[in-house]
Write a protein that holds these residues in place. Structure first.
Motif, mmCIF file in Angstrom:
data_model
loop_
_atom_site.group_PDB
_atom_site.id
_atom_site.type_symbol
_atom_site.label_atom_id
_atom_site.label_comp_id
_atom_site.label_asym_id
_atom_site.label_seq_id
_atom_site.Cartn_x
_atom_site.Cartn_y
_atom_site.Cartn_z
ATOM 1 N N LYS A 1 0.646 -0.963 -0.384
ATOM 2 C CA LYS A 1 -0.094 0.008 -0.316
ATOM 3 C C LYS A 1 1.017 0.969 0.426
ATOM 4 N N GLY A 2 0.316 2.224 -0.278
ATOM 5 C CA GLY A 2 1.002 3.905 -0.690
ATOM 6 C C GLY A 2 0.220 4.436 -1.297
ATOM 7 N N GLY A 3 0.778 6.140 -1.135
ATOM 8 C CA GLY A 3 0.340 6.932 -1.404
ATOM 9 C C GLY A 3 -0.788 6.793 -2.589
ATOM 10 N N PHE A 4 0.007 6.276 -4.036
ATOM 11 C CA PHE A 4 0.363 6.594 -5.789
ATOM 12 C C PHE A 4 -1.979 6.367 -5.571
ATOM 13 N N TYR A 5 -2.652 5.580 -4.105
ATOM 14 C CA TYR A 5 -4.290 4.891 -5.089
ATOM 15 C C TYR A 5 -5.136 6.686 -4.732
ATOM 16 N N GLN A 6 -4.494 7.145 -4.521
ATOM 17 C CA GLN A 6 -5.205 8.402 -3.805
ATOM 18 C C GLN A 6 -5.526 9.074 -5.369
ATOM 19 N N GLN A 7 -4.550 9.418 -6.085
ATOM 20 C CA GLN A 7 -4.556 9.749 -7.330
ATOM 21 C C GLN A 7 -4.767 9.131 -8.762
ATOM 22 N N THR A 8 -4.778 7.709 -8.016
ATOM 23 C CA THR A 8 -5.049 6.840 -9.563
ATOM 24 C C THR A 8 -5.703 5.800 -9.142
ATOM 25 N N GLY A 9 -6.478 5.759 -7.853
ATOM 26 C CA GLY A 9 -7.901 5.008 -7.515
ATOM 27 C C GLY A 9 -7.435 3.719 -8.591
ATOM 28 N N GLY A 10 -6.204 3.031 -8.484
ATOM 29 C CA GLY A 10 -5.869 2.094 -8.435
ATOM 30 C C GLY A 10 -5.903 1.565 -10.077
ATOM 31 N N ASN A 11 -5.913 2.700 -10.926
ATOM 32 C CA ASN A 11 -6.297 2.639 -12.362
ATOM 33 C C ASN A 11 -5.352 1.994 -13.463
ATOM 34 N N TRP A 12 -3.732 2.952 -12.433
ATOM 35 C CA TRP A 12 -2.148 2.932 -13.069
ATOM 36 C C TRP A 12 -1.817 2.860 -12.269
ATOM 37 N N ILE A 13 -0.543 3.415 -12.310
ATOM 38 C CA ILE A 13 0.962 2.979 -11.661
ATOM 39 C C ILE A 13 2.002 3.247 -12.217
ATOM 40 N N PHE A 14 3.206 4.243 -12.354
ATOM 41 C CA PHE A 14 4.519 4.351 -12.454
ATOM 42 C C PHE A 14 5.439 2.744 -12.563
ATOM 43 N N ARG B 1 3.817 5.002 -17.357
ATOM 44 C CA ARG B 1 2.378 4.918 -16.700
ATOM 45 C C ARG B 1 2.107 3.380 -17.283
ATOM 46 N N ALA B 2 1.662 2.609 -16.258
ATOM 47 C CA ALA B 2 1.543 1.337 -17.001
ATOM 48 C C ALA B 2 -0.212 1.009 -15.772
ATOM 49 N N LYS C 1 3.412 -8.330 -13.157
ATOM 50 C CA LYS C 1 3.739 -9.485 -13.251
ATOM 51 C C LYS C 1 5.207 -8.811 -12.202
ATOM 52 N N PRO C 2 5.551 -11.066 -10.963
ATOM 53 C CA PRO C 2 6.661 -11.196 -10.194
ATOM 54 C C PRO C 2 7.567 -10.407 -10.851
ATOM 55 N N GLY C 3 8.275 -9.102 -9.644
ATOM 56 C CA GLY C 3 9.374 -9.302 -10.042
ATOM 57 C C GLY C 3 10.153 -7.900 -10.394
ATOM 58 N N ASP C 4 7.758 -7.172 -10.849
ATOM 59 C CA ASP C 4 8.458 -5.662 -11.365
ATOM 60 C C ASP C 4 8.341 -4.161 -10.597
ATOM 61 N N LYS C 5 9.187 -3.781 -10.668
ATOM 62 C CA LYS C 5 8.926 -3.013 -9.516
ATOM 63 C C LYS C 5 8.459 -1.549 -9.906
ATOM 64 N N VAL C 6 7.841 -0.816 -8.842
ATOM 65 C CA VAL C 6 6.529 0.780 -9.141
ATOM 66 C C VAL C 6 6.866 1.635 -7.795
ATOM 67 N N VAL C 7 6.670 2.348 -8.368
ATOM 68 C CA VAL C 7 6.298 3.730 -7.369
ATOM 69 C C VAL C 7 5.067 3.966 -6.971
ATOM 70 N N THR C 8 4.939 3.125 -5.335
ATOM 71 C CA THR C 8 4.050 3.016 -4.292
ATOM 72 C C THR C 8 3.422 4.454 -3.949
#
Length: 417
Positions: free
Chosen positions: A350-363, A374-375, A394-401
């Protein structure tokens, strides 16, 4: 001689016009160039949180707080109002069933008891007098019946004798008819006397039954009154510890007012507050756990209070298996209440990204880790620690949370160390 003045080719008006046209061309060209490519933003990696997508055990749960309570609590309420006259024990005392706790005084109740006792005594006395009178009356009626029987037998004897003498013509008709009339009179008298005695017996029995019912009712009322006066001495209903006692000598207590409670310390339960948002997902048998010291202990929901107050409702949970030795009444426990079984899932912290993206996309970071783009993703269930990833990673991907508050509409982040 007039001199011809040559007209200047680059006057101020022409220069301003050419400059304006150039600015418009540059603006349009810049806009085309900007929209045709990706907007980028340089970001310091020390100021963001980069998380790795992993597959692991996932369980949907909510954190709740619970208060440790005795497994059974009996509340002590004043059965009758009165003034606190005497306290036999103090708060915290270990009580035995029937042991007195305090005494209330109520002069009105005690006076009513005395009046009721007097009324019962008067009714009992009246019953005895009525019984004696009925007995005397019955004796009189029986004596009368004996006289009637004797008179009937004598009249019957004379009638039979005179009848025989009349048939033998030893006596006249008049004497025979007199004997016959006397006999018929005594027969009728016997019938009336028997009827009167029967009615008198029935009446006496009914009167005695009514008086007995009245006496029994008054006696039951008296017993109830005595119990109410006896309840002025408040006693422990069960074995346990007296707690929350609220009574001081001289204090007036109203009927039904709370005096204290008896806690049965043979075991404990936990009273838990839950947000009403989850009320449709809570049912008996749901499990939870908490950590105390270095050990994990399990709890199970056994009772649900569906009444909602201030947006929350309560449940009771009981220990499953081992109970902590150090646990105490009133202690607060931080519990993880499970809303689902444990399964394997793709997890993102979990992280602050959800507040701006609503869980629809992520860096998502590139393979070389120098940029993040963006993905599109799809998230499912969540708990206080993780989101469940359904699509896009997928497993191993790195994202900004971390939070995206300062990124605006940027399409790509350039990561700088």
């Amino acid at each position: 001689m007039d001199r011809k003045i040559e007209k200047k080719k680059w006057n101020t008006k022409r220069i301003m016009m050419i400059a304006g046209i150039s600015a418009v061309v540059l603006l349009v060209g810049g806009s085309i160039l900007f929209t045709s490519g990706k907007s980028k933003l340089n970001v310091d990696t020390e100021r963001i949180t980069i998380s790795e997508i992993k597959k692991g055990s996932f369980q949907e749960f909510i954190p709740v707080n619970g208060i440790v309570m005795p497994i059974t609590t009996i509340y002590l309420d004043a059965s009758e109002g009165g003034r606190v006259e005497q306290k036999f024990v103090e708060d915290g005392t270990q009580m035995k069933k029937g042991q007195p706790i305090l005494k209330l005084s109520n002069t009105d109740l005690e006076l009513n008891l005395a009046n009721q006792e007097t009324q019962v005594f008067n009714v009992l006395t009246q019953m005895q007098i009525s019984r004696d009178n009925a007995r005397q009356n019955t004796i009189g009626k029986l004596n009368q019946m004996a006289d009637v029987d004797n008179a009937l037998k004598e009249a019957e004897r004379i009638y039979k004798l005179d009848k025989h003498l009349y048939e033998e013509k030893a006596i006249g008709l008049q004497e025979y008819q007199k004997a016959q009339n006397d006999y018929q009179y005594q027969v009728h008298r016997k019938k009336l006397t028997t009827q009167i005695l029967s009615q008198d017996t029935t009446s006496t029995q009914q009167q005695a039954s009514q008086m007995k019912e009245s006496y029994d009712h008054m006696k039951a009322t008296l017993e109830l009154m005595r119990k109410k006066v006896g309840d002025l001495i408040v006693r422990a209903p069960i074995d346990g510890q007296l707690t929350s006692m609220d009574a001081e000598i001289g204090q007036n207590k109203n009927k039904g007012e709370r005096l204290g409670q008896i806690d049965v310390l043979s075991g404990y339960k936990v009273r838990v507050d839950i947000d009403e948002h989850y009320i449709t997902r809570i049912f008996n048998g749901l499990m939870g756990d908490f950590i105390l010291g270095d050990k994990t202990y399990k709890l199970k929901i056994t009772k649900i209070f569906t009444q909602v107050s201030n947006g929350r409702f309560q449940v009771d949970m009981q220990f499953v298996g081992t109970v902590p030795n150090t646990i105490r009444r009133g202690q607060t426990l931080q519990i993880r209440l499970a809303l689902s079984d444990e399964t394997q899932a793709l997890l993102i912290p979990k992280g602050g990204f959800y507040q701006q993206t609503g869980g629809n996309w992520i860096f998502k970071l590139s393979d070389d880790g120098k940029t993040a783009f963006r993905a599109d993703i799809q998230l499912g269930r969540q708990n206080p620690d993780y989101y469940e990833v359904l699509q896009g990673l997928k497993p191993g991907d790195k994202v900004v949370t971390s939070s995206y508050d300062n990124y605006g509409d940027m399409q790509e982040l350039v990561l700088k160390k």
